[in-house]
Scaffold this active site. Structure first.
Site, short mmCIF file in Angstrom:
data_model
loop_
_atom_site.label_atom_id
_atom_site.label_comp_id
_atom_site.label_asym_id
_atom_site.label_seq_id
_atom_site.Cartn_x
_atom_site.Cartn_y
_atom_site.Cartn_z
N HIS A 58 -34.68 -4.60 -86.06
CA HIS A 58 -33.59 -4.76 -85.11
C HIS A 58 -32.23 -4.54 -85.74
CE1 HIS A 58 -30.72 -6.26 -82.19
NE2 HIS A 58 -31.58 -5.74 -81.33
N HIS A 94 -28.79 -5.10 -70.84
CA HIS A 94 -29.78 -6.17 -70.93
C HIS A 94 -29.40 -7.32 -70.01
CE1 HIS A 94 -27.99 -8.75 -74.48
NE2 HIS A 94 -27.52 -9.13 -73.35
#
Lengths: 346, 346
Positions: free
Chosen positions: A290, A314
């Site tokens: 990530h 998101h």
């Protein structure tokens, strides 16, 4: 520039945000704005699970839930996506959004009975619902003009917001972070109701849906996304799917969005269930995959600027215990939130 | 596991730390522990600057300051390092540490007169001193057994501390973060005193010394550090040196530590002056070069674990306005904290 927290949800802080008041993000991002009258949203994931070729029961279930979505008190928006899980099962998940809990409640009971009330030949089914107060929820979009997920049911989008592009921005965008650490509380429990398995998960359980839309990208940008960024993203999604439990990720689904005809679109999203927002933060900040994703995205968006055609968004929710509902029928024992409880024996 | 904040500096918090109480870092790190009686440390950077071949005046100055360090009330520890700045000047910096301000004060006045009181042929000289209270200061070490910098004068090292390996750990290790945002205050001012230029910088100015020691690495680990990690580190250091001012980094020096005989050792450190801790945090978290450095370090330390021979450490101070002293004589106008004030005309 404006705060991601809308004025009517601002409260006297007992907790500070992570950046000073004069912080300037390096590129713009936007959040969904609901009408102030909206105090709660509903996000309901209806999954169908099977192995191998699509059984008739799956096709039938998908048609039935689509019909229900279109009926009275149905969701203001829904979409559908597909992925193959770590056990090799295909999962097709239809996600529906409401901004009115009363309408959802009126709609839900028969839909639930239809979905998890009786087993169908060759398929498992599951329902995962959150109904968070708007204080427990945030969104983020890299560009305007094409809302996705819960943002489709919002009143519109904000201007440039301040709380993004730094570690901790996600937390700072959630209004409840003004006064609460949002620590997980209690232990997940399994409730058996005949063949149906319900999970009562911990307080402050966290859900993220993090999406990518590369349908507008062309030439070198498309190549950059598909060649350099997507493989790194997939690696991170695979890690969470296969090894997430140890770090508090109960389930991760790297979904490919399906079009109305059931074929894959050029949109995807990762959807995952976390024990806490803190567990999600720690993964995002320190797991090499990530960190690479974040680094690539920072560079990509800072470099391409407004000319970037890749769209990222998101939505994150930290749900109280009484804002959650998880029910599984005939699914394998590592499906969704079943991983949060003792292994289910047949 | 223990807190990086020693018990006698714990206070009632008005600000939270960034991780929950049950946070577990993925690998161990350690901090310097001073005797509780130590309320303040002093770190004094004595620089000599020149272009081209080393002038006799430089060699002479370095010998003189070394002699002064060894005299009564001199520092408990000092070291020396070299770098070439963006203007092409060589800079040799001797850094000295005290844990007793009274002794430093008794020592400093004649040393200062000798260093910046009169210009020497072909060299510039500068003094940069912080004398922070221990509440305004933190350290971090990846391994035990070889303290560096200010930690050499400490009483010893801690056990594993909790507040590291996440963004915000640096702030959380500084005791003052329990109650203060440590926001920068005031504006830097230039004070001319004949040929000597003094800078009165802003309140809560931030200093970091961040070091690397690859002298114990062998074979593949050495190759990994020098081939993969160091070039990324250098790229970040170069960025800060050349373009740091726009993001609040007044000066950055990527120093090579010199041995007693003046030759380079296998140790380096980056030393930089920042307008605020927040500015340092933002760079570390979002600039692609540092994100890469952090990702590489996380991977390196998590993978090699206790077998890693590379040693990393840093020390960070957020100094109050009255804990700072900056004085420059005959240096080029972009030396150190001179960049924080209006360009100096000859």
């Amino acid at each position: 520039m404006e705060s991601a927290i809308p004025p009517h949800l601002e409260t006297k802080r007992s907790r500070h945000k992570r950046v000073p008041d004069d912080y300037q993000p390096p590129y713009p991002s936007f959040v969904a704005r609901y009408k102030p009258a909206v105090s709660r949203v509903v996000m309901a994931y209806f999954g169908v699970q099977y192995r191998g070729a699509t059984p008739a029961a799956a096709t039938d279930a998908l048609a039935r839930i689509a019909k229900r979505f279109a009926a009275a008190d149905g969701p203001a928006h829904w979409d559908r996506a597909h992925y193959v899980d770590h056990a090799g099962f295909a999962n097709v998940v239809s996600v529906a959004y409401w901004d009115d809990v009363a309408r959802f409640d009126a709609w839900f009971a028969p839909a639930r009975d239809d979905w998890t009330g009786k087993a169908d030949e060759g398929i498992g089914t599951f329902i995962e619902v959150l109904r968070p107060s708007v204080e427990r929820h945030e969104t983020l979009f890299s560009s305007l003009g094409r809302p996705e997920g819960v943002a489709v049911i919002a009143d519109g989008m904000s201007g440039d917001v301040q709380e993004h592009a730094y570690w901790g921005g996600m937390r700072d965008r959630i209004p409840l972070s003004q006064t609460s650490e949002m620590a997980p509380g209690g232990k997940a429990e399994l409730v058996r109701d005949g063949a149906r398995l319900r999970v009562k998960a911990n307080d402050n359980l966290c859900l993220i849906r993090s999406g990518q839309d590369w349908s507008d990208t062309e030439a070198s940008e498309r190549e950059l996304y598909l060649g350099d960024v997507e493989p790194v993203l997939r690696e991170g999604m695979d890690f969470l799917r296969d090894d997430g439990v140890a770090i508090g990720c109960y389930a991760n689904r790297y979904m490919r969005v399906l079009g109305a005809d059931g074929t894959p679109t050029e949109k995807s999203y990762g959807q995952s269930w976390w024990k806490s927002l803190a567990a999600l933060e720690r993964w995002a900040e320190s797991h090499p995959t990530h960190v690479k994703i974040f680094g690539a995205a920072m560079k990509y968006l800072s470099t391409l600027g407004p000319s970037a055609k890749l769209r990222l968004y998101h939505e994150v929710t930290v749900a109280a215990a009484d804002e959650q509902f998880f029910e599984y029928l005939n699914c394998h024992p590592k499906t969704g939130m079943l991983t949060a409880v003792e292994t289910v024996s047949a």
